[in-house]
Design an enzyme around this catalytic site. Structure first.
Site, PDB file in Angstrom:
ATOM      1  N   ALA A   1       0.789  -1.228   0.000  1.00 28.68           N
ATOM      2  CA  ALA A   1       0.000   0.000   0.000  1.00 28.68           C
ATOM      3  C   ALA A   1       0.824   1.283   0.000  1.00 28.68           C
ATOM      4  CB  ALA A   1      -0.934   0.004   1.208  1.00 28.68           C
ATOM      5  N   ALA A   2       1.973   1.295   0.666  1.00 30.21           N
ATOM      6  CA  ALA A   2       2.724   2.543   0.799  1.00 30.21           C
ATOM      7  C   ALA A   2       3.187   3.047  -0.571  1.00 30.21           C
ATOM      8  CB  ALA A   2       3.934   2.310   1.715  1.00 30.21           C
TER       9      ALA A   2
ATOM     10  N   LYS B   1      -3.378   5.196  -3.226  1.00 31.50           N
ATOM     11  CA  LYS B   1      -4.523   4.336  -3.562  1.00 31.50           C
ATOM     12  C   LYS B   1      -5.350   4.011  -2.328  1.00 31.50           C
ATOM     13  CE  LYS B   1      -1.906   2.415  -7.421  1.00 31.50           C
ATOM     14  NZ  LYS B   1      -0.688   3.229  -7.141  1.00 31.50           N
TER      15      LYS B   1
ATOM     16  N   ASP C   1       4.793  -8.879   5.779  1.00 28.29           N
ATOM     17  CA  ASP C   1       5.224  -9.382   4.485  1.00 28.29           C
ATOM     18  C   ASP C   1       4.057 -10.150   3.864  1.00 28.29           C
ATOM     19  OD1 ASP C   1       6.325 -10.670   2.303  1.00 28.29           O
ATOM     20  OD2 ASP C   1       8.116 -11.355   3.372  1.00 28.29           O
TER      21      ASP C   1
ATOM     22  N   ASP D   1      -0.806  -3.306  -6.037  1.00 25.13           N
ATOM     23  CA  ASP D   1       0.124  -2.414  -6.738  1.00 25.13           C
ATOM     24  C   ASP D   1       1.507  -3.017  -6.529  1.00 25.13           C
ATOM     25  OD1 ASP D   1       1.446  -0.390  -7.980  1.00 25.13           O
ATOM     26  OD2 ASP D   1       0.960   1.160  -6.514  1.00 25.13           O
TER      27      ASP D   1
ATOM     28  N   CYS E   1       3.586  -0.083 -12.229  1.00 26.89           N
ATOM     29  CA  CYS E   1       4.038   1.133 -12.914  1.00 26.89           C
ATOM     30  C   CYS E   1       5.247   0.780 -13.783  1.00 26.89           C
ATOM     31  CB  CYS E   1       4.361   2.244 -11.922  1.00 26.89           C
ATOM     32  SG  CYS E   1       5.610   1.819 -10.683  1.00 26.89           S
TER      33      CYS E   1
END
Length: 424
Positions: free
Chosen positions: A241-242, A246, A287, A303, A356
């Site tokens: 998430a970091a 999002k 993790d 992501d 990305c």
């Protein structure tokens, strides 16, 4: 790793910042470190924040235009300097300042000559002087690293490579994601609901609505995975998430969000942003490859860690670090995350996988392999209405953003996004 640079009284003003820029370039080009990750060590001893910012700016500009700077240097030398020669590094730094940062030529050269003490100072001074007398410039379309250009030409064609060259030659604009439609925000161009695009270099913390928590910085392409997932009232896991853009999107869209990341420090930034925006999410430091959720989720957004070649406009160092080995290692982690998270979503629920990256191995090929292995998942075509004009779903219903898209509006980072539903 070399010890942090300690300035001495013998250094003229301005030289310590250039020494730090040299250390940054060495960290990226020789040791394969990320520019941002190397910044702390390379700028140790620089007490002035403006000196640290200048070191970063010089190194970033050299990395953006490395091939073109080297072509200029080679045009003015009888014998090519080795790639790792300190004279070449000094010339890269001087030329980047004079051509790209508009530093007066006499200051650009005088502050790099001490970097080659005991070396070919006359050569550096002579090559720089020759190029300045020739009014040397850089091409409008930047030359990408040869290996990257070849890989992208094979995957996407020459037009994409040219578009990437144009994109990296300019500083990209700044995109803001809005918490709601009616929040205070800086004036700019709106390309999607809850989005504003402002010029590059715009201040952030002092801008309208920042302190009040109305928005956060997030590239428009990076906002698309959460947009593809849509509004919801169920439970969603934001995996990896970091730094949290999002997560905040999902919370603002009505989801009950669990944000998981392995980095406690990066999640601390997310916690700060949640507090500033008044949004809420459960935070889990773990993790993902060993953690197990207490119950299935209605949706999962992954992501995934990747080569990050899609963010080259802002972080040109990725183009010098994303080797085939790095891409292959990232793909292994992505496959493991997808395989593990697939069992955490309930039947009828949705996984959105995003990277990305401009590498097919991490995007299209990764999802094709997953779907071939998991017959209980099917593609969930993206709703075209959640995408900006100029970006359309692929034939499979996935989303692929490439250099050249929205070029007249400031462009987009490179992303791949695939929504998949677990069959009931």
């Amino acid at each position: 790793m070399p010890a942090p640079y300690k300035p001495t009284r013998d250094d003229p003003p301005g030289v310590p910042a250039r020494r730090a820029a040299l250390r940054l370039l060495d960290a990226v080009l020789r040791r394969g470190q990320a520019l941002e990750g190397a910044l702390h060590n390379a700028t140790q001893g620089l007490d002035n924040p403006s000196d640290r910012a200048l070191s970063h700016a010089i190194a970033a500009q050299v990395l953006r235009r490395l091939a073109d700077l080297d072509a200029l240097i080679d045009s003015a030398t009888r014998q090519a300097l080795p790639d790792d020669a300190k004279a070449r590094f000094a010339l890269r730094i001087a030329l980047a300042q004079a051509i790209l940062l508009e530093t007066p030529p006499h200051a650009a050269i005088s502050t790099v000559l001490p970097l080659v003490d005991g070396g070919p100072r006359k050569l550096v001074h002579g090559v720089f002087g020759t190029l300045m007398r020739q009014n040397a410039t850089l091409p409008d379309i930047a030359t990408l690293p040869a290996a990257v250009a070849a890989r992208w030409e094979a995957a996407w064609g020459m037009d994409m490579v040219a578009a990437a060259g144009r994109a990296i030659a300019d500083q990209p604009p700044l995109d803001l994601s809005l918490k709601a439609d009616d929040v205070e925000h800086p004036a700019g161009v709106t390309l999607l609901p809850r989005h504003v695009r402002v010029p590059a270099g715009s201040g952030v913390r002092a801008a309208e609505g920042f302190a009040e928590g109305g928005w956060w910085v997030q590239d428009l392409a990076a906002s698309l995975p959460a947009r593809v997932l849509g509004d919801g009232a169920g439970r969603v896991l934001d995996l990896c998430a970091a730094p949290g853009g999002k997560t905040m999107q999902l919370a603002a869209a009505g989801w009950d969000v669990t944000a998981l990341d392995i980095s406690e420090a990066r999640l601390s930034r997310l916690s700060d942003n949640l507090a500033r925006t008044g949004l809420s999410a459960g935070i889990v430091v773990a993790d993902a490859l060993t953690w197990t959720p207490p119950e299935p989720f209605d949706a999962i957004l992954i992501d995934a860690p990747c080569s990050a070649t899609g963010i080259f406009r802002r972080h040109a160092d990725v183009l010098h670090r994303a080797s085939p080995r790095v891409i292959a290692e990232a793909r292994e982690v992505q496959a493991a995350l997808l395989a593990r998270a697939a069992d955490w979503v309930r039947p009828g629920g949705t996984i959105v996988y995003a990277v990305c990256s401009l590498e097919r191995e991490e995007g299209e090929d990764q999802v094709a392999a997953f779907l071939a292995d998991r017959s209980d998942f099917s593609p969930a075509p993206a709703d075209p209405s959640v995408l900006p004009t100029g970006v359309a779903p692929t034939a499979e219903g996935f989303v692929r953003t490439l250099p050249g898209m929205l070029a007249d509006q400031g462009g987009l980072d490179g992303f791949f996004i695939a929504a998949m539903t677990r069959n009931a």
